[in-house]
Design a protein around this motif. Structure first.
Motif, PDB file in Angstrom:
ATOM      1  N   LYS A   1      37.557   9.191 -13.582  1.00  0.00           N
ATOM      2  CA  LYS A   1      37.493   7.795 -13.405  1.00  0.00           C
ATOM      3  C   LYS A   1      37.877   7.838 -11.876  1.00  0.00           C
ATOM      4  O   LYS A   1      38.790   8.276 -11.585  1.00  0.00           O
ATOM      5  CB  LYS A   1      38.554   6.799 -14.194  1.00  0.00           C
ATOM      6  CG  LYS A   1      37.744   6.588 -15.105  1.00  0.00           C
ATOM      7  CD  LYS A   1      38.588   5.335 -15.864  1.00  0.00           C
ATOM      8  CE  LYS A   1      38.609   5.381 -17.440  1.00  0.00           C
ATOM      9  NZ  LYS A   1      39.633   4.413 -18.006  1.00  0.00           N
TER      10      LYS A   1
ATOM     11  N   PHE B   1      56.398   4.954 -10.917  1.00  0.00           N
ATOM     12  CA  PHE B   1      55.045   5.207 -11.247  1.00  0.00           C
ATOM     13  C   PHE B   1      54.623   6.446 -10.425  1.00  0.00           C
ATOM     14  O   PHE B   1      53.517   6.976  -9.978  1.00  0.00           O
ATOM     15  CB  PHE B   1      53.863   4.451 -11.410  1.00  0.00           C
ATOM     16  CG  PHE B   1      53.980   3.693 -10.058  1.00  0.00           C
ATOM     17  CD1 PHE B   1      54.839   2.562 -10.062  1.00  0.00           C
ATOM     18  CD2 PHE B   1      52.919   3.704  -8.994  1.00  0.00           C
ATOM     19  CE1 PHE B   1      55.001   1.666  -8.951  1.00  0.00           C
ATOM     20  CE2 PHE B   1      52.985   2.768  -8.085  1.00  0.00           C
ATOM     21  CZ  PHE B   1      54.009   1.761  -8.006  1.00  0.00           C
TER      22      PHE B   1
ATOM     23  N   ARG C   1      53.934  10.536 -12.109  1.00  0.00           N
ATOM     24  CA  ARG C   1      52.249  10.384 -12.613  1.00  0.00           C
ATOM     25  C   ARG C   1      51.639  10.912 -11.606  1.00  0.00           C
ATOM     26  O   ARG C   1      50.578  11.860 -11.709  1.00  0.00           O
ATOM     27  CB  ARG C   1      52.043   9.238 -12.996  1.00  0.00           C
ATOM     28  CG  ARG C   1      50.527   8.961 -13.618  1.00  0.00           C
ATOM     29  CD  ARG C   1      50.415   7.536 -13.913  1.00  0.00           C
ATOM     30  NE  ARG C   1      48.839   7.179 -13.830  1.00  0.00           N
ATOM     31  CZ  ARG C   1      48.248   6.072 -13.695  1.00  0.00           C
ATOM     32  NH1 ARG C   1      49.133   5.169 -13.917  1.00  0.00           N
ATOM     33  NH2 ARG C   1      46.899   6.146 -13.791  1.00  0.00           N
TER      34      ARG C   1
ATOM     35  N   ILE D   1      55.854   0.775  -4.890  1.00  0.00           N
ATOM     36  CA  ILE D   1      56.078  -0.671  -4.905  1.00  0.00           C
ATOM     37  C   ILE D   1      55.184  -1.314  -5.556  1.00  0.00           C
ATOM     38  O   ILE D   1      53.817  -1.193  -5.639  1.00  0.00           O
ATOM     39  CB  ILE D   1      56.396  -0.999  -3.188  1.00  0.00           C
ATOM     40  CG1 ILE D   1      56.463  -2.678  -3.192  1.00  0.00           C
ATOM     41  CG2 ILE D   1      54.835  -0.688  -2.647  1.00  0.00           C
ATOM     42  CD1 ILE D   1      57.333  -2.944  -1.794  1.00  0.00           C
ATOM     43  N   SER D   2      55.599  -2.649  -6.470  1.00  0.00           N
ATOM     44  CA  SER D   2      54.809  -3.223  -7.296  1.00  0.00           C
ATOM     45  C   SER D   2      55.318  -4.455  -7.442  1.00  0.00           C
ATOM     46  O   SER D   2      56.198  -4.717  -6.605  1.00  0.00           O
ATOM     47  CB  SER D   2      54.840  -2.552  -8.822  1.00  0.00           C
ATOM     48  OG  SER D   2      56.336  -2.522  -9.239  1.00  0.00           O
TER      49      SER D   2
ATOM     50  N   PRO E   1      50.272  -3.091  -3.391  1.00  0.00           N
ATOM     51  CA  PRO E   1      51.024  -2.182  -4.135  1.00  0.00           C
ATOM     52  C   PRO E   1      50.704  -0.860  -3.973  1.00  0.00           C
ATOM     53  O   PRO E   1      49.531  -0.689  -3.718  1.00  0.00           O
ATOM     54  CB  PRO E   1      51.059  -2.841  -5.436  1.00  0.00           C
ATOM     55  CG  PRO E   1      49.573  -3.461  -5.394  1.00  0.00           C
ATOM     56  CD  PRO E   1      49.447  -3.797  -4.130  1.00  0.00           C
TER      57      PRO E   1
ATOM     58  N   ARG F   1      52.091  -9.518 -12.674  1.00  0.00           N
ATOM     59  CA  ARG F   1      50.582  -9.552 -11.868  1.00  0.00           C
ATOM     60  C   ARG F   1      49.466  -9.985 -13.146  1.00  0.00           C
ATOM     61  O   ARG F   1      48.360  -9.842 -13.185  1.00  0.00           O
ATOM     62  CB  ARG F   1      50.162  -8.251 -11.625  1.00  0.00           C
ATOM     63  CG  ARG F   1      51.046  -7.842 -10.205  1.00  0.00           C
ATOM     64  CD  ARG F   1      50.584  -6.580  -9.738  1.00  0.00           C
ATOM     65  NE  ARG F   1      49.284  -6.640  -8.829  1.00  0.00           N
ATOM     66  CZ  ARG F   1      49.349  -6.746  -7.540  1.00  0.00           C
ATOM     67  NH1 ARG F   1      50.659  -7.031  -7.116  1.00  0.00           N
ATOM     68  NH2 ARG F   1      48.145  -6.632  -6.943  1.00  0.00           N
TER      69      ARG F   1
ATOM     70  N   SER G   1      52.390   2.625 -14.558  1.00  0.00           N
ATOM     71  CA  SER G   1      51.172   2.110 -13.739  1.00  0.00           C
ATOM     72  C   SER G   1      51.336   0.831 -12.932  1.00  0.00           C
ATOM     73  O   SER G   1      50.476  -0.066 -12.792  1.00  0.00           O
ATOM     74  CB  SER G   1      49.769   1.938 -14.925  1.00  0.00           C
ATOM     75  OG  SER G   1      48.773   1.764 -14.151  1.00  0.00           O
ATOM     76  N   CYS G   2      52.750   0.898 -12.828  1.00  0.00           N
ATOM     77  CA  CYS G   2      53.234  -0.540 -12.343  1.00  0.00           C
ATOM     78  C   CYS G   2      52.498  -0.950 -10.992  1.00  0.00           C
ATOM     79  O   CYS G   2      52.284  -2.161 -10.802  1.00  0.00           O
ATOM     80  CB  CYS G   2      54.634  -0.441 -12.164  1.00  0.00           C
ATOM     81  SG  CYS G   2      55.534   0.779 -13.174  1.00  0.00           S
ATOM     82  N   GLY G   3      51.932   0.034  -9.988  1.00  0.00           N
ATOM     83  CA  GLY G   3      51.535  -0.450  -8.896  1.00  0.00           C
ATOM     84  C   GLY G   3      50.097  -0.805  -9.113  1.00  0.00           C
ATOM     85  O   GLY G   3      49.369  -1.313  -8.188  1.00  0.00           O
TER      86      GLY G   3
ATOM     87  N   ASP H   1      43.015   1.822 -17.995  1.00  0.00           N
ATOM     88  CA  ASP H   1      42.030   1.041 -17.236  1.00  0.00           C
ATOM     89  C   ASP H   1      43.171  -0.047 -16.334  1.00  0.00           C
ATOM     90  O   ASP H   1      43.994  -0.702 -16.836  1.00  0.00           O
ATOM     91  CB  ASP H   1      41.156   0.140 -17.981  1.00  0.00           C
ATOM     92  CG  ASP H   1      40.091   1.135 -18.484  1.00  0.00           C
ATOM     93  OD1 ASP H   1      39.388   1.499 -17.777  1.00  0.00           O
ATOM     94  OD2 ASP H   1      40.304   1.536 -19.783  1.00  0.00           O
ATOM     95  N   GLU H   2      43.031  -0.053 -15.042  1.00  0.00           N
ATOM     96  CA  GLU H   2      44.065  -0.547 -14.222  1.00  0.00           C
ATOM     97  C   GLU H   2      43.464  -1.795 -13.309  1.00  0.00           C
ATOM     98  O   GLU H   2      42.382  -1.820 -13.345  1.00  0.00           O
ATOM     99  CB  GLU H   2      44.729   0.358 -13.376  1.00  0.00           C
ATOM    100  CG  GLU H   2      45.306   1.565 -14.123  1.00  0.00           C
ATOM    101  CD  GLU H   2      45.525   2.817 -13.414  1.00  0.00           C
ATOM    102  OE1 GLU H   2      46.907   2.846 -12.954  1.00  0.00           O
ATOM    103  OE2 GLU H   2      44.794   3.519 -13.129  1.00  0.00           O
ATOM    104  N   PHE H   3      44.159  -2.501 -12.624  1.00  0.00           N
ATOM    105  CA  PHE H   3      43.778  -3.663 -11.929  1.00  0.00           C
ATOM    106  C   PHE H   3      42.988  -4.406 -12.732  1.00  0.00           C
ATOM    107  O   PHE H   3      41.866  -4.932 -12.415  1.00  0.00           O
ATOM    108  CB  PHE H   3      43.186  -3.216 -10.540  1.00  0.00           C
ATOM    109  CG  PHE H   3      44.250  -2.513  -9.565  1.00  0.00           C
ATOM    110  CD1 PHE H   3      45.139  -3.374  -9.038  1.00  0.00           C
ATOM    111  CD2 PHE H   3      43.852  -1.398  -9.259  1.00  0.00           C
ATOM    112  CE1 PHE H   3      45.817  -2.595  -8.224  1.00  0.00           C
ATOM    113  CE2 PHE H   3      44.704  -0.876  -8.355  1.00  0.00           C
ATOM    114  CZ  PHE H   3      45.675  -1.603  -7.741  1.00  0.00           C
TER     115      PHE H   3
END
Ligand SMILES: Cc1cc2nc3c(=O)[nH]c(=O)nc-3n(C[C@H](O)[C@H](O)[C@H](O)COP(=O)(O)O)c2cc1C
Ligand code: FES
Lengths: 453, 192
Positions: free
Chosen positions: A6, A113, A116, A266-267, A273, B114, B151-153, B166-168
């Motif tokens: 992906k 993160f 990762r 940064i989040s 971010p 978020r 996957s915080c960002g 799956d993000e955002f």
């Protein structure tokens, strides 16, 4: 086997990244889905050159070079890596010792993160770093303990390890050195505590992830009863650049006593971010305002968690603090894992505290009383305050609770839980009082919690 | 609102008074048994195969019933108590069935900031599953709140079964995830 195909929605770069001011040592090629392969690493990123250099020198010289670099562990505590490596017992005339090196890829600290991204895009840099560490400490084998959720990254690591084996970088008689070494991955199963190094070792042995009483330290009794050194993913990934450029050059990057670059994540409430690799000691403001673009809402910053959820919170007034271990410590917090979480003034700090308390109560292994009971009590008290059933005495009760957890637990999870809660209560006490008096948040649009909490 | 105590959630390895689920089946499939026997040789000590073996049994049985855990203990020649102890320590070992698509949403701090709570709500609406409450009647969906997924960002994020996140997740992205599951483009639970 499943490798990520992906598109990665995240960005890993910024204008100026890769120039002399912002060296790119760790995130080179991040975002490119083919960058993990050995051809990319050897072709574009001088891959396995550092290993050749290391194998041409004596193990003790390699450790010396790492010491010279001033590298401090990126797992959270900032312990000097070269020094840690010297704690491993050596072979004697009478006795040969089986030593192990272990990589901590458990990455479970909320707000963090970075490991990762290394596993995803530069697994060979980690592998090369571990082989060099294995050589420096003359280890028989290395283990990479990866959190259970990263299944596709374990598959990817296995594939990368196989590539390295085929090139003769792993296995018997590595590059003609006469030294044998191999790597094995191990998949965790969803427990934050397994990031603590002795809990990790227990888990690696197929046991419950409960921290061990220290001493003995892992360098004496580690994995399978043998002397073991545990380092973080990013720590190992720093080793090849150190050997390539030389320890002194690495020590020249960053701030005094805090050398090299670090991946900051940064989040939260920011416009951009993501992960940014910066020299240690870069001011927090540069990351928050320049790179991440300030708050996404345009509202003022209310709180900043500077180093993963275990770090006591800062406010907008602290934005000029350099992001290194010593400066953050001087501010009463810690650089921790380098995960920065930004909150704007729409959040309710009681909700933030409750969410974190819930996390620590859930993740406490339950072995020792101050942590097991203390974390649960913190959650219960915060829960009733958040739900309009708090009493004024609860605030003092909560304040008296945190010092009874801090530094009294078997492992640092208790300290990690107490620190942020204590700082939030201290800095935003009026919000807690408002909650007790009216039963509502001062910040009314804060929706951080799912019904169940 | 009346919540004096935080409720026990299904995330807890085993809530007080909860019994381990029991099913008829007692034996591992021959393939799973062979896989576990091979794992027993892979590490410096046999016990180290416990976690990997539990993953194999979980895939084989769908979840770790008491029978599945006992079968692992027999295959590894380890005490049953050790295997139960390990299985109940870790949240990714499921002690009860989950849906064909087990949706794990991170609701920790960065994701919460978020909109993770809204993602959970939306998912519950669209699938009919109750967060933390086991699979839907048709066995298709289950939803669970999980802790930080690293996957915080790029949160809020969801992990479907053991796949790539799956993000955002805005509303459109969430619909895409659900659609991909419905079309069978996402490996079902136990097929990975
Ligand atoms: C509760 C807890 C969780 C931890 N989680 C991690 C983690 O996820 N990753 C990590 O590298 N270190 C983690 N640590 C730190 C490790 O115990 C250890 O200090 C670190 O792996 C050492 O590596 P370093 O010297 O390279 O920093 C954690 C510590 C504690 C107390
Ligand atoms: S807080 Fe959600 S992934 Fe880290």
């Amino acid at each position: 086997m499943r490798i990520r195909t992906k598109r990665d929605p995240q960005s890993y770069t910024f204008p100026g990244y890769g120039t002399e001011a912002f060296p790119s040592l760790l995130l080179r090629g991040a975002g490119d889905l083919d960058n993990w392969k050995i051809q990319a690493y050897e072709g574009r990123h001088e891959g396995y050159q550092a290993l050749r250099k290391a194998l041409a020198s004596a193990p003790a010289e390699v450790t010396e070079e790492v010491k010279r670099s001033g590298l401090r562990g990126r797992g959270g505590a900032g312990f000097p890596t070269g020094l840690k490596w010297t704690f491993m017992p050596k072979d004697t005339e009478e006795k040969k010792v089986t030593r192990y090196v272990v990589c901590n890829a458990d990455e479970g600290e909320p707000g963090t993160f970075k490991d990762r991204a290394i596993l995803e895009y530069n697994p060979h840099q980690l592998i090369e770093g571990m082989i060099i560490a294995g050589w420096a400490m003359q280890c028989r084998m290395g283990f990479i303990y990866v959190r259970g959720e990263f299944k596709w990254l374990v598959d990817k690591l296995d594939a990368a390890i196989q590539e390295a084996r085929e090139q003769g970088y792993l296995g018997k008689n590595i590059l003609g050195s006469g030294w044998d070494f191999d790597l094995l991955t191990y998949r965790g199963a969803g427990a934050y505590i397994c990031g603590e190094e002795t809990a990790l070792l227990n888990s690696l042995e197929g046991r419950r992830g409960e921290p061990r009483v220290k001493p003995p330290f892992p360098a004496q009794v580690g994995a399978y009863g043998q002397p073991t050194t545990v380092n973080n993913v990013e720590t190992f990934a720093c080793v090849p650049p150190i050997l390539r450029m030389g320890g002194a050059a690495f020590a020249g990057i960053g701030s005094p006593n805090n050398s090299g670059t670090r991946i900051f994540g940064i989040s939260g409430h920011v416009k951009r971010p993501g992960l940014y690799e910066l020299p240690m000691g870069t001011p927090l403001r540069f990351l928050v305002e320049e790179l991440a673009g300030g708050t996404s809402s345009g509202r003022p910053i209310k709180a900043i968690c500077p180093g993963g959820s275990s770090a006591p919170f800062l406010t907008a007034e602290d934005l000029d603090t350099p992001m290194d271990f010593d400066a953050m410590k001087a501010k009463g917090t810690m650089a921790g894992s380098g995960g920065v979480v930004v909150m704007d003034d729409s959040v309710c700090m009681v909700q933030v505290a409750l969410r974190l308390a819930h996390f620590y109560a859930h993740e406490s292994c339950g072995q020792c009383t101050p942590c097991r009971e203390g974390c649960n009590w913190m959650e219960m008290i915060l829960h009733r305050i958040e739900h309009g059933q708090g009493r004024m005495e609860d605030l003092d009760l909560l304040a008296s609770l945190t010092p009874r957890i801090n530094l009294r637990t078997l492992c640092p999870l208790g300290d990690a839980a107490a620190g942020p809660i204590e700082s939030i209560l201290k800095k935003w006490r009026p919000e807690f009082e408002h909650h007790v008096k009216t039963g509502h948040c001062l910040a009314q649009e804060s929706h951080l919690l799912v019904g169940a909490h | 609102m009346n919540h004096p105590l935080p409720p026990e959630t299904a995330e807890h390895p085993l809530a007080p008074g909860q019994r381990l689920a029991e099913v008829e089946r007692r034996e591992l499939s021959p393939e799973a048994l062979a896989e576990i026997r091979a794992l027993a040789q892979r590490y410096p000590q046999r016990m180290a195969a416990t976690l990997p073996a539990l993953y194999v049994a979980q895939r084989d049985f769908g979840f770790l019933s008491l029978g599945a855990m006992k079968a692992v203990a027999r295959a590894l020649e380890l005490p049953e108590g050790h295997v139960f102890g390990v299985a109940t320590f870790y949240t990714m070992f499921r002690k009860a069935p989950v849906g064909k698509y087990h949706m794990q949403v991170c609701t920790n701090l960065s994701c919460a900031l978020r909109g993770a709570a809204q993602v959970v709500k939306k998912l519950a609406e669209r699938t009919g599953a109750v967060p933390g409450g086991g699979p839907t009647a048709d066995g298709l969906w289950s939803i669970e709140e999980v802790e930080c997924l690293a996957s915080c960002g790029s949160g809020p994020c969801v992990q479907v079964n053991h796949g790539v996140y799956d993000e955002f997740l805005d509303e459109a992205a969430l619909e895409q995830v659900l659609e991909a599951c419905r079309k069978g483009e996402v490996p079902a639970w136990g097929e990975e």
